[in-house]
Scaffold this motif. Structure first.
Motif, PDB file in Angstrom:
ATOM      1  N   MET A 462      45.363  17.218 107.587  1.00 42.46           N
ATOM      2  CA  MET A 462      44.118  16.876 106.902  1.00 42.46           C
ATOM      3  C   MET A 462      43.069  16.362 107.881  1.00 42.46           C
ATOM      4  SD  MET A 462      45.015  15.362 103.149  1.00 42.46           S
ATOM      5  CE  MET A 462      43.291  15.516 102.733  1.00 42.46           C
ATOM      6  N   GLU A 463      43.512  15.550 108.830  1.00 44.63           N
ATOM      7  CA  GLU A 463      42.574  14.995 109.810  1.00 44.63           C
ATOM      8  C   GLU A 463      42.049  16.074 110.753  1.00 44.63           C
ATOM      9  OE1 GLU A 463      44.833  11.891 111.614  1.00 44.63           O
ATOM     10  OE2 GLU A 463      44.431  10.434 109.992  1.00 44.63           O
ATOM     11  N   LYS A 464      42.942  16.984 111.155  1.00 45.00           N
ATOM     12  CA  LYS A 464      42.541  18.043 112.106  1.00 45.00           C
ATOM     13  C   LYS A 464      41.628  19.076 111.444  1.00 45.00           C
ATOM     14  CE  LYS A 464      44.387  21.412 115.383  1.00 45.00           C
ATOM     15  NZ  LYS A 464      45.618  21.993 115.968  1.00 45.00           N
ATOM     16  N   LEU A 465      41.957  19.474 110.198  1.00 39.38           N
ATOM     17  CA  LEU A 465      41.202  20.527 109.516  1.00 39.38           C
ATOM     18  C   LEU A 465      40.069  19.989 108.642  1.00 39.38           C
ATOM     19  CD1 LEU A 465      44.193  22.795 108.372  1.00 39.38           C
ATOM     20  CD2 LEU A 465      42.749  23.092 110.388  1.00 39.38           C
ATOM     21  N   GLY A 466      40.029  18.672 108.454  1.00 36.22           N
ATOM     22  CA  GLY A 466      38.987  18.091 107.616  1.00 36.22           C
ATOM     23  C   GLY A 466      39.110  18.525 106.169  1.00 36.22           C
ATOM     24  N   LEU A 467      40.320  18.482 105.624  1.00 36.31           N
ATOM     25  CA  LEU A 467      40.566  18.978 104.275  1.00 36.31           C
ATOM     26  C   LEU A 467      40.036  18.020 103.213  1.00 36.31           C
ATOM     27  CD1 LEU A 467      44.243  20.230 104.681  1.00 36.31           C
ATOM     28  CD2 LEU A 467      42.147  21.542 104.900  1.00 36.31           C
ATOM     29  N   SER A 468      39.612  18.602 102.074  1.00 38.57           N
ATOM     30  CA  SER A 468      39.137  17.805 100.943  1.00 38.57           C
ATOM     31  C   SER A 468      40.327  17.365 100.090  1.00 38.57           C
ATOM     32  CB  SER A 468      38.182  18.638 100.089  1.00 38.57           C
ATOM     33  OG  SER A 468      38.884  19.706  99.469  1.00 38.57           O
ATOM     34  N   ALA A 469      40.034  16.478  99.141  1.00 39.76           N
ATOM     35  CA  ALA A 469      41.086  16.025  98.228  1.00 39.76           C
ATOM     36  C   ALA A 469      41.617  17.197  97.396  1.00 39.76           C
ATOM     37  CB  ALA A 469      40.537  14.938  97.306  1.00 39.76           C
ATOM     38  N   ARG A 470      40.715  18.145  97.040  1.00 44.43           N
ATOM     39  CA  ARG A 470      41.163  19.316  96.284  1.00 44.43           C
ATOM     40  C   ARG A 470      42.095  20.176  97.125  1.00 44.43           C
ATOM     41  NH1 ARG A 470      36.584  21.123  94.628  1.00 44.43           N
ATOM     42  NH2 ARG A 470      36.627  20.438  92.467  1.00 44.43           N
ATOM     43  N   SER A 504      43.486  28.770 106.453  1.00 45.90           N
ATOM     44  CA  SER A 504      42.783  29.292 107.623  1.00 45.90           C
ATOM     45  C   SER A 504      41.289  29.013 107.593  1.00 45.90           C
ATOM     46  CB  SER A 504      43.008  30.800 107.743  1.00 45.90           C
ATOM     47  OG  SER A 504      44.368  31.091 107.847  1.00 45.90           O
ATOM     48  N   LEU A 505      40.663  29.150 106.430  1.00 47.06           N
ATOM     49  CA  LEU A 505      39.210  29.016 106.345  1.00 47.06           C
ATOM     50  C   LEU A 505      38.750  27.572 106.365  1.00 47.06           C
ATOM     51  CD1 LEU A 505      38.224  31.875 103.896  1.00 47.06           C
ATOM     52  CD2 LEU A 505      37.836  31.760 106.342  1.00 47.06           C
ATOM     53  N   ASP A 506      39.683  26.625 106.425  1.00 51.61           N
ATOM     54  CA  ASP A 506      39.281  25.235 106.589  1.00 51.61           C
ATOM     55  C   ASP A 506      38.999  24.915 108.044  1.00 51.61           C
ATOM     56  OD1 ASP A 506      39.443  24.382 103.880  1.00 51.61           O
ATOM     57  OD2 ASP A 506      41.614  24.464 104.021  1.00 51.61           O
ATOM     58  N   ARG A 507      39.259  25.867 108.942  1.00 51.09           N
ATOM     59  CA  ARG A 507      38.935  25.647 110.338  1.00 51.09           C
ATOM     60  C   ARG A 507      37.421  25.705 110.548  1.00 51.09           C
ATOM     61  NH1 ARG A 507      43.056  30.309 112.542  1.00 51.09           N
ATOM     62  NH2 ARG A 507      44.952  29.466 111.599  1.00 51.09           N
ATOM     63  N   ASP A 508      36.964  25.142 111.654  1.00 50.11           N
ATOM     64  CA  ASP A 508      35.522  25.126 111.945  1.00 50.11           C
ATOM     65  C   ASP A 508      34.991  26.522 112.208  1.00 50.11           C
ATOM     66  OD1 ASP A 508      35.373  22.443 111.587  1.00 50.11           O
ATOM     67  OD2 ASP A 508      35.637  21.962 113.710  1.00 50.11           O
ATOM     68  N   SER A 509      35.780  27.382 112.853  1.00 50.21           N
ATOM     69  CA  SER A 509      35.272  28.697 113.254  1.00 50.21           C
ATOM     70  C   SER A 509      36.429  29.610 113.577  1.00 50.21           C
ATOM     71  CB  SER A 509      34.359  28.560 114.467  1.00 50.21           C
ATOM     72  OG  SER A 509      34.018  29.825 114.967  1.00 50.21           O
ATOM     73  N   TRP A 510      36.156  30.923 113.538  1.00 44.62           N
ATOM     74  CA  TRP A 510      37.159  31.877 113.957  1.00 44.62           C
ATOM     75  C   TRP A 510      37.148  32.030 115.482  1.00 44.62           C
ATOM     76  CZ3 TRP A 510      40.714  33.629 110.770  1.00 44.62           C
ATOM     77  CH2 TRP A 510      40.444  33.608 109.411  1.00 44.62           C
ATOM     78  N   VAL A 511      36.124  31.554 116.125  1.00 43.96           N
ATOM     79  CA  VAL A 511      35.995  31.760 117.574  1.00 43.96           C
ATOM     80  C   VAL A 511      36.942  30.812 118.287  1.00 43.96           C
ATOM     81  CG1 VAL A 511      34.425  31.724 119.543  1.00 43.96           C
ATOM     82  CG2 VAL A 511      33.611  32.444 117.302  1.00 43.96           C
ATOM     83  N   GLY A 512      37.735  31.356 119.203  1.00 46.24           N
ATOM     84  CA  GLY A 512      38.696  30.547 119.943  1.00 46.24           C
ATOM     85  C   GLY A 512      39.923  30.315 119.127  1.00 46.24           C
TER      86      GLY A 512
END
Length: 512
Positions: A462-470, A504-512
């Motif tokens: 959660m901390e790494k991906l910045g996940l929401s409560a949902r 996967s889409l909780d990541r900041d970007s697909w780049v890298g």
């Protein structure tokens, strides 16, 4: 003379009885009262022509036809037949002695031949509920209505035939359909099968999890990777429809006029795939008298949105509430109706504007800003409501040409059914909850308990991906489904780890 018969109006997916009264007195002109729309008003011309071709005379007196209750809107041409029969009886041309024993619907052509109408199934259900003897309707609709038992379904082809039946001159045997026989023969009949898919084992696994728990899923991959092919096979691994679900689904398609002629029961889970140019109303439903949209036509089945970012932002946003509530309410000035919308959403999209992850040399074909702009077409709140984000990579040549036998849909479906049976037992005391995806938020902590190691892993994710409560709730629900597929009572750390990788889409970007 006064004549009375009964028809029906459909609002939402339910029908109500409309009483049609015809009175003929001295005077001139033909009047239709009771809030008719233009199609109902125009029936006078269809009825007059049908009378001429059927050897009846049109009264040259004052004819008043009342559609009761008078304060609700009546629309469509399906009232032609009951109004015509009422006028024939009221004018004394024929003694239609059993007119009041039947609900009658049908559109007349100018030569007296009947055209099919829509919404027949909910009307037949209401007719049985109100203890009418039978239902007289166009012959093309008779198969659909005949799945309702304890109701005489009389299919007629012309106005003349309806008159002869009601006057007792021409007996017509009610159409009888063995609903359970149709249901059992068609519920497993799918054109596409996972046995035809070579490779893509990780995608098959994710779709199995989605089917087992009723979870929404999005497939992300380059063009030609097989996203659409895989999505079309998802209904083949879902549990078979129950008879109640089949009737519910058939009602919606009947109201929308999507069953076609000579159709009866929908025994397979629906698969709807609207084009990305679809409007808000076409997707969620609407109109003057609201009609079901694509999300309701996908009820008890699958809604597939191909190339998700190409849909208008407003269209995607209107899905947020139905995805949570599993119903959609359409409100108008005079009426408000609820349409069921308990569907599985499966979407697909490219990973970037160019459609590629990386070039052959390892570089990314699009700038980081271009990728972020492309992904931002789909809002974060909508993605939060999609449980599994799955990356789809192209199949290699060796996999495509492999002779190795792959699992069939029937084999995967057997595991899905076992997992669903576990969930049905779990939610036995919770009405309207049948699978893990429908689990109420307040029950997540009790049903999806995890040990200390699992909590540590989930906290780090959660901390790494910045996940929401949902998203947190979604991960726990998916891990519960994975545990059910494995036959495990408790959620293990490997179940949780697999569920986390589907964000996967909780990541900041697909780049890298």
């Amino acid at each position: 003379m006064l004549a009375k018969t009964y028809a029906s109006a459909v609002y939402g997916v339910d029908a109500s009885i409309v009483t049609i009264e015809a009175s003929i007195v001295s005077g001139t002109k033909f009047f239709i009262v009771g809030l008719p729309d233009n199609a109902v008003r125009e029936s006078i011309h269809r009825i007059e022509s049908a009378f001429k071709h059927s050897k009846f005379h049109f009264p040259r007196q004052k004819v008043v036809v009342n559609l009761a209750p008078a304060d609700t809107k009546k629309e469509g041409a399906a009232y032609d037949l009951p109004m015509a029969l009422s006028v024939i009886h009221a004018s004394g041309q024929r003694d239609l002695r059993s007119l009041e024993e039947y609900v009658i619907m049908g559109e007349l052509s100018l030569d007296g031949v009947l055209r099919p109408v829509k919404g027949v199934l909910p009307i037949a259900i209401e007719a049985r509920k109100r203890k009418f003897k039978g239902f007289i309707l166009p012959k093309e609709n008779a198969s659909e209505a005949s799945i309702v038992n304890n109701l005489d379904v009389i299919g007629v082809q012309t106005l003349q035939e309806a008159v002869e039946f009601l006057s007792g001159d021409k007996p017509i045997a009610p159409l009888v359909t063995d609903t359970r026989d149709i249901f059992q023969h068609e519920q497993n009949d799918y054109d596409a099968d996972f046995a035809d898919v070579q490779g893509q084992e990780n995608i098959k696994r994710s779709l199995e999890i989605a089917a087992a728990g009723g979870h929404n899923v999005i497939l992300i991959g380059p063009p030609g990777a097989g996203k659409t092919m895989l999505a079309k096979r998802l209904p083949s691994i879902l549990p078979p429809l129950t008879l109640h679900e089949a009737l519910e689904t058939t009602k919606i398609h009947s109201v929308a006029g999507k069953l076609g002629t000579d159709a009866s029961l929908i025994a397979r889970r629906p698969f709807r795939s609207p084009h990305h140019t679809v409007s808000d109303v076409a997707l969620v439903g609407g109109g003057g008298i609201p009609q079901p949209g694509e999300i309701s036509l996908a009820h008890n089945g699958v809604l597939f949105l191909d190339e998700l970012p190409e849909f208008k932002r407003s269209v995607l946003e209107v899905m947020r509430q139905p995805l949570e509530e599993r119903t959609v309410t359409i409100s108008r000035a005079r009426i408000s109706v609820d349409f069921p919308a308990n569907f599985m959403l499966i979407a697909s999209m490219n990973p970037s504007p160019s459609g590629e992850f990386y070039k052959a040399d390892g570089s990314h074909p699009d700038s980081e800003m271009a990728v972020k702009r492309y992904l931002s077409r789909v809002s974060g709140p909508l993605l939060d409501r999609i449980d599994l984000h799955v990356e789809v990579t192209p199949v290699s040549f060796d996999q495509m040409t492999s002779e190795q036998k792959t699992e069939s849909s029937a084999e995967i479906r057997a595991r899905v059914i076992r997992a669903r049976e576990i969930q049905l037992a779990r939610y036995e005391e919770m009405p309207q909850v049948y699978c893990n995806a429908m689990m109420p938020s307040q029950k997540v902590k009790d049903i999806c308990r995890i040990n200390q190691a699992g909590k540590t892993l989930l906290k780090a994710a959660m901390e790494k991906l910045g996940l929401s409560a949902r998203a947190y709730d979604r991960i726990l629900k998916v891990s519960r489904t994975i545990a059910d597929l494995a036959g495990e009572e408790a959620i293990q750390i490997e179940h949780l780890a697999e569920a986390i990788q589907y964000r996967s889409l909780d990541r900041d970007s697909w780049v890298g």
